[in-house]
Structure formats: C-alpha cells, structure tokens
Scaffold this motif. Structure first.
Motif, PDB file in Angstrom:
ATOM      1  N   ASP A   8       0.879  -1.157   0.000  1.00 22.59           N
ATOM      2  CA  ASP A   8       0.000   0.000   0.000  1.00 22.59           C
ATOM      3  C   ASP A   8       0.929   1.222   0.000  1.00 22.59           C
ATOM      4  O   ASP A   8       2.130   1.101   0.264  1.00 22.59           O
ATOM      5  CB  ASP A   8      -0.856  -0.052   1.273  1.00 22.59           C
ATOM      6  N   ASP A  10      -0.139   5.087   1.012  1.00 23.17           N
ATOM      7  CA  ASP A  10      -0.399   6.060   2.076  1.00 23.17           C
ATOM      8  C   ASP A  10      -0.291   5.414   3.460  1.00 23.17           C
ATOM      9  O   ASP A  10      -1.066   4.516   3.773  1.00 23.17           O
ATOM     10  CB  ASP A  10      -1.804   6.667   1.905  1.00 23.17           C
ATOM     11  N   GLY A  11       0.660   5.851   4.260  1.00 26.30           N
ATOM     12  CA  GLY A  11       0.820   5.304   5.599  1.00 26.30           C
ATOM     13  C   GLY A  11       1.744   4.100   5.671  1.00 26.30           C
ATOM     14  O   GLY A  11       2.053   3.614   6.761  1.00 26.30           O
ATOM     15  N   ASP A 169      -1.345  -0.481   6.205  1.00 30.73           N
ATOM     16  CA  ASP A 169      -1.485   0.195   7.498  1.00 30.73           C
ATOM     17  C   ASP A 169      -2.952   0.323   7.909  1.00 30.73           C
ATOM     18  O   ASP A 169      -3.246   0.810   8.999  1.00 30.73           O
ATOM     19  CB  ASP A 169      -0.881   1.600   7.460  1.00 30.73           C
TER      20      ASP A 169
END
Ligand code: G6P
Ligand code: MG
Length: 220
Positions: A8, A10-11, A169
């Motif tokens: 992933d 973002d984060g 996340d």
C-alpha cells in the motif's frame, strides 16, 4: 515461495495518511461535523467517494450530487497542495533497504493503492523505477476492503495471489489482502490491525527474513 510483495502507499511508504486526514478534517470542519483520529482510522484505505459518504453520514447530512462532487474536488485540491511538498526525504525509514532486500531475493515489488494520486506521490518520492507493477485504483471495480486492487496487481506482476505478501497500514487494506488470499503484514498497531498475519510498528522494523519465515509457516 514468495513471488511478490505488494505494498500500500499512504501510511506504509510515506506519511500521506496524515495529509489525507488534514484535508478531510478541513472539509468536515466546514460542514460542522466533528472528525477525529478515530474516524480517520476507519477512512484509511477507503476511497475518496466512500470517505466523503462516511463523513456526511456521521454528520447526518445529505447533499445533492453537485455539492457532493464539489466537496470531493475541494478535498482533492487541498490534498494536491499538500503533496506538492512531498520529496524523497519523505520516504519512511526502512523502505529503501526493504526494497533492496526484496530485489536481492528476486521478489517482485508491486503497488496497490486506493489513491488516484498514487502515481504522482510515487514519482515525487522518486521511487517509480523500483516497482515491477503499479496498480491503477481508477480501473478496479470494487475498492478496499474488496480484494480487487491486490488481485489486479498480482495479475500485472504475473504471479499467483497465494504466493504474494501484502503490506498495509489500514484495517480495510488488511481485509483486502486477506480476501485476496495473500499473507498480510500490518504496519502500525497490532491492537487495531487484528486481522493481519504479522504486524510491525513501522516500516523500519520490517524484516523480510522474519516475514518470509512466518509466511512459509502459515502456508504449511
Ligand atoms: C488511500 C488512503 C485514503 C484515501 C484513498 C483515496 O487509500 O489511505 O485515505 O481516501 O487512498 O485517495 P485519493 O488520492 O484517490 O483521494
Ligand atoms: Mg494506507
């Protein structure tokens, strides 16, 4: 065997989860809807439209199509302003060494972000060239927690989902990985990411040997 690790964005690779939060909070404030970190936790990994629906529902607010579209645009304009500042120094510690370890083991690297701004962020971080395949959030039918984006990236990498490890996340993201029949590594709080097979507090703790050992054990 591990054929690919699918990340992933973002984060996981950078702190843009915080920037999404800032942009949504501005929208919520304007609408007089309270929106805190706990709400934000539920929005991690959730696409733009569904995030706005969540905020409006929280405030018991109904808006017409034109207003809905305008709010989406406002949020994204603010987000674009925020990510304009993103540069390679914003990459989380541990990401580059993790990618190097994967390349050394001949494991492919994929990106499965729900963000339509993912390619822009990746290029601002200067890591485009490190991916074997970057998924396109706009081209999948169902967003996270559906498995679609992870499955499309496995397909793009030409590997079987069961030989893939997903890294997330977000609660919705971990669910997406598990629905895709992949091994799920969570980055964050193990009290929140309860469905993950293994959780590290941050990417700097990500240890590929430990991940692979746990993955191989889980597959037997
Ligand atoms: C990621 C983030 C979400 C965001 C979504 C859509 O999944 O975790 O917070 O809402 O991407 O991003 P976009 O850039 O398309 O609005
Ligand atoms: Mg995320």
């Amino acid at each position: 065997t591990t054929d690919a690790v699918i990340f992933d964005l973002d984060g996981v690779l950078t702190d843009t989860a915080e920037l999404h939060f800032i942009a949504w909070q501005a929208i919520a404030n304007k609408l007089n809807i309270t929106f805190d970190k706990e709400d934000n936790e539920k929005l991690k990994g959730v696409d733009r439209e569904n995030s706005l629906k969540y905020i409006l529902a929280k405030g018991n607010l109904a808006v017409g199509t034109a207003k809905f579209e305008q709010l989406l645009k406002e949020k994204n304009d603010q987000y674009l302003t925020l990510i304009n500042e993103v540069n390679p120094s914003h990459l989380f510690d541990g990401v580059l060494s993790c990618f190097a370890a994967l390349k050394k083991s001949n494991v492919k690297i994929g990106l499965a972000s729900a963000s339509k701004n993912a390619s822009l962020v990746i290029s601002k971080l200067g890591i485009e060239h490190l991916f074997d395949f970057i998924g396109d959030a706009a081209s999948v039918a169902n967003s996270k927690p559906a498995p679609d984006i992870f499955l499309s990236v496995a397909h793009g990498l030409n590997v079987l989902p069961k030989n893939c490890i997903g890294v997330e996340d977000a609660v919705a993201g971990v669910r997406a990985i598990k629905s895709a029949n992949m091994f799920a590594v969570g980055i964050g709080d193990n009290q929140i990411l309860t469905q993950a097979d293994l959780v590290f507090p941050s990417m700097s703790e990500f240890d590929f040997n430990q991940v692979e050992t746990a993955f191989l054990l889980s597959a037997t």
